[in-house]
Design a protein around this motif. Structure first.
Motif, PDB file in Angstrom:
ATOM      1  N   SER A  10       0.874  -1.304   0.021  1.00  0.00           N
ATOM      2  CA  SER A  10       0.053   0.168  -0.018  1.00  0.00           C
ATOM      3  C   SER A  10       0.924   1.259   0.068  1.00  0.00           C
ATOM      4  CB  SER A  10      -1.088   0.028   1.072  1.00  0.00           C
ATOM      5  OG  SER A  10      -1.970  -1.045   1.079  1.00  0.00           O
ATOM      6  N   TYR A  11       2.110   1.014   0.184  1.00  0.00           N
ATOM      7  CA  TYR A  11       2.969   2.254   0.254  1.00  0.00           C
ATOM      8  C   TYR A  11       4.176   2.193  -0.893  1.00  0.00           C
ATOM      9  CZ  TYR A  11       0.922   2.243   4.759  1.00  0.00           C
ATOM     10  OH  TYR A  11      -0.025   2.280   5.689  1.00  0.00           O
ATOM     11  N   LYS A  12       4.377   3.348  -1.531  1.00  0.00           N
ATOM     12  CA  LYS A  12       5.155   3.546  -2.556  1.00  0.00           C
ATOM     13  C   LYS A  12       6.594   4.270  -1.883  1.00  0.00           C
ATOM     14  CE  LYS A  12       5.962   5.034  -7.504  1.00  0.00           C
ATOM     15  NZ  LYS A  12       5.292   5.609  -8.550  1.00  0.00           N
ATOM     16  N   ILE A  13       7.662   3.644  -1.781  1.00  0.00           N
ATOM     17  CA  ILE A  13       8.700   4.288  -1.532  1.00  0.00           C
ATOM     18  C   ILE A  13       9.343   5.050  -2.364  1.00  0.00           C
ATOM     19  CG2 ILE A  13      10.975   4.135  -0.188  1.00  0.00           C
ATOM     20  CD1 ILE A  13       8.898   3.075   1.616  1.00  0.00           C
ATOM     21  N   ILE A  14       9.295   6.595  -2.209  1.00  0.00           N
ATOM     22  CA  ILE A  14       9.980   7.536  -3.056  1.00  0.00           C
ATOM     23  C   ILE A  14      11.353   7.833  -2.755  1.00  0.00           C
ATOM     24  CG2 ILE A  14       9.799   9.721  -3.941  1.00  0.00           C
ATOM     25  CD1 ILE A  14       6.828   9.745  -3.346  1.00  0.00           C
ATOM     26  N   SER A  15      11.938   8.069  -1.587  1.00  0.00           N
ATOM     27  CA  SER A  15      13.208   8.334  -1.389  1.00  0.00           C
ATOM     28  C   SER A  15      13.573   8.307   0.111  1.00  0.00           C
ATOM     29  CB  SER A  15      13.489   9.667  -1.819  1.00  0.00           C
ATOM     30  OG  SER A  15      13.019  10.844  -1.263  1.00  0.00           O
ATOM     31  N   LEU A  16      14.829   8.126   0.222  1.00  0.00           N
ATOM     32  CA  LEU A  16      15.205   8.052   1.743  1.00  0.00           C
ATOM     33  C   LEU A  16      15.765   9.614   2.120  1.00  0.00           C
ATOM     34  CD1 LEU A  16      16.807   6.626   4.020  1.00  0.00           C
ATOM     35  CD2 LEU A  16      18.805   6.977   2.928  1.00  0.00           C
ATOM     36  N   LEU A  17      14.959   9.716   3.377  1.00  0.00           N
ATOM     37  CA  LEU A  17      15.190  11.367   3.800  1.00  0.00           C
ATOM     38  C   LEU A  17      16.245  11.331   4.670  1.00  0.00           C
ATOM     39  CD1 LEU A  17      11.197  12.132   4.657  1.00  0.00           C
ATOM     40  CD2 LEU A  17      12.804  12.773   2.580  1.00  0.00           C
ATOM     41  N   GLY A  18      16.441  10.308   5.525  1.00  0.00           N
ATOM     42  CA  GLY A  18      17.554  10.347   6.437  1.00  0.00           C
ATOM     43  C   GLY A  18      17.583   9.049   7.339  1.00  0.00           C
ATOM     44  N   GLN A  19      18.315   9.284   8.434  1.00  0.00           N
ATOM     45  CA  GLN A  19      18.655   8.321   9.354  1.00  0.00           C
ATOM     46  C   GLN A  19      18.407   8.694  10.855  1.00  0.00           C
ATOM     47  OE1 GLN A  19      22.617   6.852   8.438  1.00  0.00           O
ATOM     48  NE2 GLN A  19      21.679   5.227   7.029  1.00  0.00           N
ATOM     49  N   GLY A  20      18.072   7.754  11.609  1.00  0.00           N
ATOM     50  CA  GLY A  20      18.003   8.019  13.366  1.00  0.00           C
ATOM     51  C   GLY A  20      18.391   6.796  13.759  1.00  0.00           C
ATOM     52  N   PHE A  21      18.068   7.065  15.183  1.00  0.00           N
ATOM     53  CA  PHE A  21      18.656   5.710  16.151  1.00  0.00           C
ATOM     54  C   PHE A  21      20.003   5.399  16.029  1.00  0.00           C
ATOM     55  CE2 PHE A  21      15.416   3.153  18.681  1.00  0.00           C
ATOM     56  CZ  PHE A  21      16.741   2.412  19.665  1.00  0.00           C
TER      57      PHE A  21
END
Length: 350
Positions: A10-21
């Motif tokens: 149901s979700y289309k990944i468009i781009s990486l925004l960043g990282q965390g943790f």
């Protein structure tokens, strides 16, 4: 509120925004296909997180439990193989840390700081009255929406003040995995003595965050942990740097770089300095509560300020409209070209 489906299709990944943790989670820009809504998806890599899995669980449960317009909303969380996917609203300006690193190296404009601070205190007032201490207030845990709404994140570090049905006057537990937050923590929390600490420790962190937003980096950045702790325990209060607190003589001694010149030419209001000083008093007893700070003249005198998005220029939010209308947007380069802005990998630590 829309009903979100717990399936990856149901979700289309468009781009990486960043990282965390600490690099164990990734934040992606995605489209929810049933409604074409743009969202942020945080993927926790549980194989990397391992013994810190309880922090992920705590963050998800508490964030969904605390329903407030100034706290990031987690719409849905589900397991996908070795990852946990968390669906949240898209905060189009990213975090305040992103804004400082990318556009405002010398600090944000005063009116922007006031608007952000007001939202943070509003969220903190709610959190404290619900019986929790945040314990991780800092610029990277403040996200800004396209409309200029500031939202708190980072609730995995929070702890309850209500234990076995009783409100505790002080807490003695030290937050886990807090190495990245030490510079923002209050002296009484860092001391770990018999007196403990309470929700006023968050107010101290607000003061440090004010300095971070005003100066471009947090106080004690680059100093050793031991020296930072010693200075805080001694009652050394950081300051907002301007022509009053950073006199011309000191600026000249610092090699005359552009940062010093910027400081020489700006002056923050007495009210902004006053709030920072109130927040960072050594004795927690004398610090005001979040509710009391919201009544400070600083916020009453700026009710007719420009909208936050205007104050953040040249920073621009991600263009939801472009993303909605372009089904062939599948990579970062395309988004950059269509929205006429640069989307960059950053620290979305929420």
């Amino acid at each position: 509120m829309a009903k979100y489906e717990a399936k990856t299709s149901s979700y289309k990944i468009i781009s990486l925004l960043g990282q965390g943790f600490d690099g164990k989670a990734e934040v992606h820009l995605a489209k929810y296909l049933p409604t074409n809504e743009m969202l942020a998806i945080k993927k926790f890599d549980m194989d990397k997180i391992k013994e810190e899995a309880q922090l992920v669980e705590r963050e998800i449960i508490l964030t969904r439990q605390l329903q407030h317009p100034r706290i990031i909303s987690y719409h849905l969380a589900f397991v996908n193989g070795p990852s946990v996917w968390v669906i949240s609203s898209l905060m189009a300006f990213g975090s305040c840390r992103d804004l400082l690193s990318r556009y405002f190296n010398d600090g944000l404009p005063e009116n922007a700081i006031i608007l952000i601070l007001r939202d943070v205190l509003d969220a903190l007032d709610y959190i404290h009255k619900k019986g929790f201490i945040h314990r991780a207030i800092k610029a990277s845990h403040i996200l800004i929406s396209a409309t200029g709404k500031a939202c708190l994140t980072g609730l995995r570090y929070a702890c309850p003040m209500v234990v076995n049905g009783k409100w505790q006057k002080s807490i003695h537990s030290f937050p886990a995995s807090t190495a990245g937050n030490l510079n923002w923590l209050s002296p009484e929390l860092l001391e770990q003595n018999l007196l403990g600490y309470n929700e006023k420790s968050d107010i101290y962190s607000v003061g440090i965050t004010m300095c971070e937003l005003a100066n471009g980096q947090e106080p004690f950045a680059g100093t050793t942990t031991t020296l930072m702790l010693t200075e805080k325990v001694r009652g050394c209060a950081p300051q907002l740097l301007d022509c009053v607190t950073f006199p011309r003589g000191l600026a000249l001694e610092s090699s005359g770089d552009c940062d010093s010149k910027s400081i020489e030419n700006r002056k923050f209001s007495e009210d902004l300095h006053s709030v920072a000083e109130l927040c960072m008093q050594r004795d927690a007893y004398y610090r005001p509560t979040a509710e009391q700070l919201l009544t400070h003249p600083l916020f009453k005198s700026h009710k007719k300020s420009m909208p936050l998005p205007d104050l953040l220029k040249p920073a621009l939010p991600m263009s939801d409209r472009v993303a909605y209308n372009k089904d062939d947007v599948t990579n970062l380069d395309t988004i950059n070209r269509l929205s006429q802005m640069e989307i960059y990998t950053c620290e979305w630590d929420f």
